[in-house]
Design a protein around this motif. Structure first.
Motif, mmCIF file in Angstrom:
data_model
loop_
_atom_site.group_PDB
_atom_site.id
_atom_site.type_symbol
_atom_site.label_atom_id
_atom_site.label_comp_id
_atom_site.label_asym_id
_atom_site.label_seq_id
_atom_site.Cartn_x
_atom_site.Cartn_y
_atom_site.Cartn_z
ATOM 1 N N PHE B 41 94.907 71.471 36.011
ATOM 2 C CA PHE B 41 94.167 71.756 34.780
ATOM 3 C C PHE B 41 93.545 73.133 34.894
ATOM 4 O O PHE B 41 93.368 73.661 36.006
ATOM 5 N N GLU B 67 99.023 73.008 30.711
ATOM 6 C CA GLU B 67 97.606 73.364 30.673
ATOM 7 C C GLU B 67 97.394 74.846 30.358
ATOM 8 O O GLU B 67 96.250 75.274 30.164
ATOM 9 N N THR B 90 94.007 70.383 29.799
ATOM 10 C CA THR B 90 94.798 69.462 30.618
ATOM 11 C C THR B 90 96.292 69.722 30.436
ATOM 12 O O THR B 90 96.721 70.418 29.510
#
Lengths: 296, 296
Positions: B41, B67, B90
């Motif tokens: 992330f 991400e 994410t």
């Protein structure tokens, strides 16, 4: 959609996306400057371009990039929309010239045209990005009837594109551009590995020929006309630390040539690297800088 | 750099770039929720995070994205820096689960996790993006000691990520999120081809199971708690025109459930398409919307 320009060149509208009240349009045409190859550019037209011609800021991208990187990641469109300025995003080299070895390196050939007109016969038919940007694209904009005021033009870029912007600005005899700015430009390429490799490959006269037109530090040291130049670079930029950018050389040459902080401003930005995160952080500053001159 | 969290999970700092006075950092860890696979992330921390914990806004991207897309193209970092809000970007699915057929389609499997917890045994070990985002990542942030205030969390997303944001918000029983927003969300997936394909594949109970937790229109129609929701979609969005998004269904269901314009705002944006040019245009609006609740 095909638009036949007055010179007979067909300008093809490849795609269009609304952005910040204006439109980002991708165009393609057969480029004479690039030896008849297809060339693409992105043009952001702010909303006010539907009423009157608008000033234009040319954006030149860095090594490995295309006309898309600055448009997608630069954070330029919002500030340009607010200022009512068009931005023209060019490609970084001809595409598909078919020259042997052209695609072997990421820092030479495809994606790495260095914004010059090649004189080495191997590249001279296709690698003419200087002419493509300085002469051909403005002519295309004019003949296609796009709502661009070609008396109000400035130029900026990132890395190799910062080199391109500074040199095209300083080498232009006709005051074609009102201002120039750059993010982490290759500022003294005759003294840096990227530039030395490019000039040895593209130019018959190598470094000596490059000194005349393609080295911003050399150009500013011989310059005497008023200029408006802004440069930002980051202290955590790996290419800066490796000696590829040398912005201090440009800065020193400008001061020695008599340009003060009002005419040539070089800003060291603590902790920033070479990425578009750095570019996007200072994008609005650069748009405002150019707006001062484009809207004067 | 490895940071061993209190739970024993190692959080690896992959890269970091300064942006808008703060830092965009990519992290990687072995995700239990995703069956032990590496998960990445990006976390944008504004400058003020060096002094005190900051609120966080989760961003969920669309089909085929990672991400990186929102971090690079969303135009979120500048507005978030101004507001002093962190943004957590994410991924869109597990990576490299090795399930047969996982990489065959762009709208199912890799890059297309649909922000659910799979119940079909074929996918149930790895495809648990709901748990990954709602429980696992907050736990990782907490145990790694990152300067995030987990009592002040909101969520937003684009397209499939808009679906994910709305459903995660509405299905959360504990008022974990203060507000939700979406750009061109898949708003009623049980009635759209993308959603039907995803639910048939990931969920043992198919559409019937999806109705319980993974369809924003179904969820809002049964909801009675106060909500804060903002949705934008463009009239030139090809996926909207193809019936994949169905924002009107969500809008109507919200009105029938008694939510007014102050609680559920759905805005039709004339001429915008599905791209990040659309997202970036309204990015600042969405950040300001969430700041109202995150900084209250």
């Amino acid at each position: 959609m095909l638009v036949t320009t007055m010179s007979g060149t067909e300008l093809e509208k490849v795609s269009s996306s609304k952005a910040f009240g204006g439109d980002l349009v991708k165009y393609r045409f057969k480029s004479a400057a690039l030896g008849g190859l297809d060339a693409s550019f992105n043009l952001f037209l702010p909303a006010n371009a539907s009423n009157a011609k608008v000033p234009v800021l040319f954006y030149l991208a860095g090594l490995t990039c295309t006309e898309d990187n600055g448009a997608q990641k630069g954070n330029f469109l919002g500030p340009a929309a607010k200022e009512g300025i068009a931005i023209l995003f060019t490609d970084t080299s001809p595409r598909g010239a078919g020259i042997e070895g052209e695609d072997d390196d990421w820092d030479f050939g495809t994606g790495a045209g260095f914004y010059l007109d090649a004189t080495n016969p191997k590249y001279a038919r296709h690698y003419n990005m200087r002419t493509h940007i300085q002469l051909e694209i403005p002519q295309i904009l004019e003949t296609a009837g796009l709502p661009i005021d070609l008396t109000r033009v400035s130029i900026f870029g990132h890395s190799m594109g910062g080199h391109g912007a500074l040199c095209t600005y300083l080498a232009s005899k006709s005051r074609q551009y009102r201002s120039a700015s750059a993010f982490a430009p290759i500022s003294n390429p005759i003294n840096a590995p990227w530039g030395q490799k490019a000039f040895a490959g593209y130019l018959q006269g190598g470094i000596d020929e490059a000194k005349e037109q393609y080295d911003a530090t050399e150009l500013i040291s011989r310059h005497s006309d008023p200029v408006h130049i802004l440069i930002d670079y980051g202290t955590s930029d790996g290419f800066y630390k490796a000696g590829q950018l040398l912005p201090e050389n440009f800065h020193n040459a400008a001061r020695q040539a008599g340009y003060d902080e009002m005419q040539v401003r070089v800003r060291e930005q603590e902790g920033y690297d070479h990425s578009y995160f750095f570019v996007s952080t200072f994008a609005e500053d650069h748009i405002h800088f150019h707006a001062n001159f484009l809207k004067a």
